[in-house]
Enzyme design. Structure first.
Site, PDB file in Angstrom:
ATOM      1  N   SER A 293      59.700  35.549  20.939  1.00  2.00           N
ATOM      2  CA  SER A 293      58.541  34.994  21.661  1.00  2.00           C
ATOM      3  C   SER A 293      57.885  33.956  20.775  1.00  2.00           C
ATOM      4  O   SER A 293      58.173  33.871  19.584  1.00  2.00           O
ATOM      5  CB  SER A 293      57.527  36.100  21.956  1.00  2.00           C
ATOM      6  OG  SER A 293      56.850  36.469  20.769  1.00  2.00           O
ATOM      7  N   ASP A 294      56.978  33.172  21.319  1.00  2.00           N
ATOM      8  CA  ASP A 294      56.149  32.379  20.425  1.00  2.00           C
ATOM      9  C   ASP A 294      55.005  33.295  19.975  1.00  2.00           C
ATOM     10  O   ASP A 294      54.812  34.391  20.511  1.00  2.00           O
ATOM     11  CB  ASP A 294      55.639  31.095  21.102  1.00  2.00           C
ATOM     12  CG  ASP A 294      55.305  30.027  20.049  1.00  2.00           C
ATOM     13  OD1 ASP A 294      55.102  30.388  18.875  1.00  2.00           O
ATOM     14  OD2 ASP A 294      55.237  28.831  20.393  1.00  2.00           O
TER      15      ASP A 294
END
Ligand code: BGC
Length: 748
Positions: A293-294
């Site tokens: 994920s960011d």
């Protein structure tokens, strides 16, 4: 497009049994641990909560320096319990080895940690920002700087970089344009592949290589209004034709990981976007690595209003195909219960763990968890060869935008040069965005570069003139006095490093602060003004373009900026860079990009055509533009097979002659337009190029390959098609000039 290198190593079947054995032994918590990445945190280390510390920072009770100096919690306990798969933000051979030792020797199953960080344009040897490197159109050198970044990063204990950023953007207001390869899909795709090869090499398990990460998946550069983190709304055709090909190229080049983007795409946050993460990435591209994920983006799905709470967000992310949670512990806190009560099947978890373990096996971490030591680290960082490449890359990234009456190159024996401007004697701002592991002490300023280049009796007068931002420190008088008394003025102006990059969108694209006024005052002296621009994005600077004698676009070129700029100013290097993003005339023209779809009323003399009433519709400088100290003539365009089938390869050739007095390099660019199609197509699109080096008077036939399959697009039914019919071919020095020919794609 880049060769397929190490995709096979990412899915090496030899590891399957080992992976299955390990997964069979893991507890639920250990499995979720592999999906979890933590940063070293200050939070929890002082008996203060995160919110309390942030409040104290905001209120000024703790200074930023104090905050930075605070002791970090390296999560040794969680590592020992096997509850972490990866650490972000840990650097240094000793520290990473110490933490790795806990994972390997003290945790129950001994699974090594994966250490990741943003190594975007160099580790300690900071190279030009990616946007600048792209302007070199030099794939070998782009690959080389990534290779050196990998070498230094791995010497410092890292296994994984969150790079390359392969987001196409057509909006220079978006600060992250600095991190990518600009606005063009074809160029962006081959650069994506070159960077992946540079980081990972042919075999990513070699100790000097690191895992790459194609980010941000997807269409993050399409943020409405160029405002970071903003919504993205586009047709699936534009997504696949324009924004996705660089990701596909990265996947084909064997990239080990992908990062999901912060934005929503057509209403679905990318972090939980099954269409992107599974249908496109796994099924269409055959990607076998893992997706991270960011930072905090899983929790932000709740803020998007796409999940009721973090639990639901975590579930959606995992089911969509997102394996690793970056830095916020969302999976760790919110998933266990959902497996225990059967809301999510453990099989989904096992598959995610397998993907992460498979990447770790392929990296060779199980065989060699300690890939470096203090001695290797000391030898590698800033090695002389790395600095040489930094200089080479920096000078090749420079784009000469204007050179009236051939004022450049300058003679080295001028009597007096006035070097003026807030960025002339500055180190820090030349590093650009994402240079967290760089050190400003390594940077050669432009003032030092110029001083070193000229002859001993040339006098250099320096004055800052003003600051980059705001009204402070203005000293126009001194600057003007020095300028009036010199042969030539070199004015170094632009943006600070933190004005581009993440969370640095701008509403205006001008020279900030009082810098343009400073240039006007210098211009008033009647002495020639040469502007050196330092910036992380295209700027809209029509007054500068109209009035000064020369403009050298030097971006933020990293540690060798000063030397490279002097190489160009004094002619030790003949500039060869070409813009990879359009420079608008005014911010109001944005988005302005060369490969826009055709309108029914193209701009013309009459009123009712597509243009503005209060300014030009043309850009200030087009895509592909850049001058040289020599001139090139193009003639004899030959479309080698004017009638071709859809799956064929053909070539286009043109004769290019160096008609000036210096040797020089030219980027010969091939553009194609599909004249009639079942969807409105771009006015033109780059489909190939070649960079050639010609001696004065030399004429060369330059032949560019064209893959007819690349002329296709996604039709209404979302099928990739190459439609038969007539195509215009244009070969020239930039996207607006060139020789034209025709090519017919046959029905069969
Ligand atoms: C950025 C990513 C980066 C990550 C980790 C995020 O805020 O969007 O590009 O890799 O931070 O530093």
């Amino acid at each position: 497009m880049g060769k397929v290198s190490n995709l096979k190593t990412i899915i090496n079947k030899d590891y399957e049994k080992k992976i299955n054995d390990l997964v069979g032994k893991m507890t639920l918590e250990e499995k979720i641990g592999q999906l979890t990445q933590f940063l070293p945190s200050i939070f929890g280390a002082f008996g203060m909560t995160k919110d309390e510390i942030i409040a104290k920072l905001v209120e000024g009770e703790i200074s930023y320096e104090e905050f930075q100096a605070m002791e970090r919690n390296y999560h040794r306990d969680e590592i020992k319990e096997g509850l972490l798969g990866s650490m972000g933000g840990v650097t240094g051979a000793e520290l990473s080895n110490e933490l790795q030792k806990i994972a390997v020797e003290e945790s129950r199953l001994g699974i090594p940690l994966l250490f990741g960080l943003d190594v975007v344009h160099g580790y300690r040897t900071i190279f030009p920002i990616p946007l600048a490197e792209a302007c070199s159109w030099d794939m070998e050198l782009i690959e080389k700087t990534a290779e050196i970044a990998a070498k230094e990063a791995s010497a410092s204990g890292l296994h994984w970089t969150y790079a390359p950023m392969v987001d196409i953007t057509r909006d220079p207001r978006w600060g992250r344009i600095a991190e990518g390869a600009g606005e063009d899909t074809y160029l962006g795709s081959i650069i994506a592949a070159a960077r992946v090869r540079g980081f990972q090499g042919e075999d990513v398990s070699q100790p000097e290589r690191i895992l790459a990460c194609a980010k941000h998946f997807a269409a993050y550069g399409g943020a409405v209004g160029g405002r970071d983190y903003n919504t993205v709304d586009m047709s699936l055709q534009t997504l696949h034709d324009v924004f996705l090909p660089p990701f596909e190229a990265a996947a084909k080049a064997g990239v080990g990981t992908f990062m999901s983007a912060f934005n929503d795409l057509n209403g679905v946050p990318c972090t939980v976007n099954k269409y992107l993460l599974t249908d496109v990435l796994r099924e269409q591209y055959g990607f076998t690595g893992f997706v991270v994920s960011d930072a905090n983006s899983i929790a932000e799905v709740e803020v998007h209003g796409y999940a009721e709470n973090r639990k639901e967000a975590s579930k959606k992310a995992l089911l969509a195909g997102l394996e690793m949670d970056m830095s916020q512990g969302t999976y760790k806190e919110d998933l266990p219960e959902q497996f225990k009560n059967g809301t999510i099947s453990v099989e989904v978890l096992d598959e995610a763990v397998r993907r992460i373990l498979s990447v770790k096996f392929n990296l060779g971490l199980f065989d060699n968890p300690y890939r470096t030591n203090k001695v290797i680290e000391e030898q590698s960082l800033l090695a002389p060869e790395h600095i040489d490449i930094a200089r080479e890359m920096a000078k090749r990234s420079i784009v000469l935008l204007k050179n009236e009456n051939n004022i450049l190159p300058l003679k080295k024996n001028l009597k007096k040069i006035a070097v003026i401007g807030p960025l002339a004697d500055n180190k820090k701002e030349l590093l650009g965005t994402w240079a967290i592991t760089g050190n400003e002490e390594d940077v050669v300023t432009i003032l030092s570069g110029i001083t070193a280049a000229v002859e001993n009796d040339t006098e250099i007068a320096y004055s800052k003139g003003c600051e980059v931002i705001g009204e402070e420190g203005m000293d126009f008088n001194l600057a003007v006095e020095m300028a009036s008394d010199s042969d030539v003025i070199i004015a170094v102006v632009g943006e600070n490093a933190d004005m581009s990059g993440e969370a640095s969108s701008r509403m205006d694209l001008n020279l900030p602060g009082r810098q343009e006024e400073l240039l006007k005052a210098l211009h008033q002296t009647g002495k020639p003004v040469i502007v050196v621009l330092i910036n992380g994005r295209p700027l809209a600077i029509p007054w500068v373009a109209d009035n000064v004698s020369a403009i050298v676009e030097a971006w933020q070129l990293g540690i060798q900026t000063g030397i490279a700029v002097a190489d160009v100013l004094f002619g030790d290097y003949n500039p060869s860079g070409k813009l990879v993003a359009t420079f608008p005339y005014s911010v109001g023209q944005v988005p302005i990009y060369y490969n826009h779809p055709r309108t029914g009323r193209p701009a013309g003399k009459i009123k009712f055509t597509s243009k503005y009433i209060d300014g030009p519709h043309q850009p200030l400088y087009p895509f592909g533009f850049g001058l040289s100290y020599t001139t090139f003539n193009y003639d004899n365009l030959v479309v080698n097979s004017p009638e071709v089938t859809k799956d064929s390869l053909t070539t286009i050739s043109v004769d290019v002659t160096n008609t000036g007095k210096r040797a020089g390099e030219e980027v010969v660019q091939l553009y194609i337009s599909d004249l009639v199609a079942s969807r409105v197509r771009p006015v033109k699109e780059l489909k190939g190029f070649k960079k050639v080096n010609l001696q004065p008077g030399e004429r060369q036939t330059v032949t560019i390959d064209l893959d007819i399959h690349s002329l296709g697009f996604y039709n209404e039914a979302m099928e990739y098609v190459v439609e038969p019919g007539l195509f215009k071919v244009c070969v020239g020095p930039n996207s607006q000039e060139g020789l034209e020919g025709e090519l017919r794609v046959l029905e069969k």
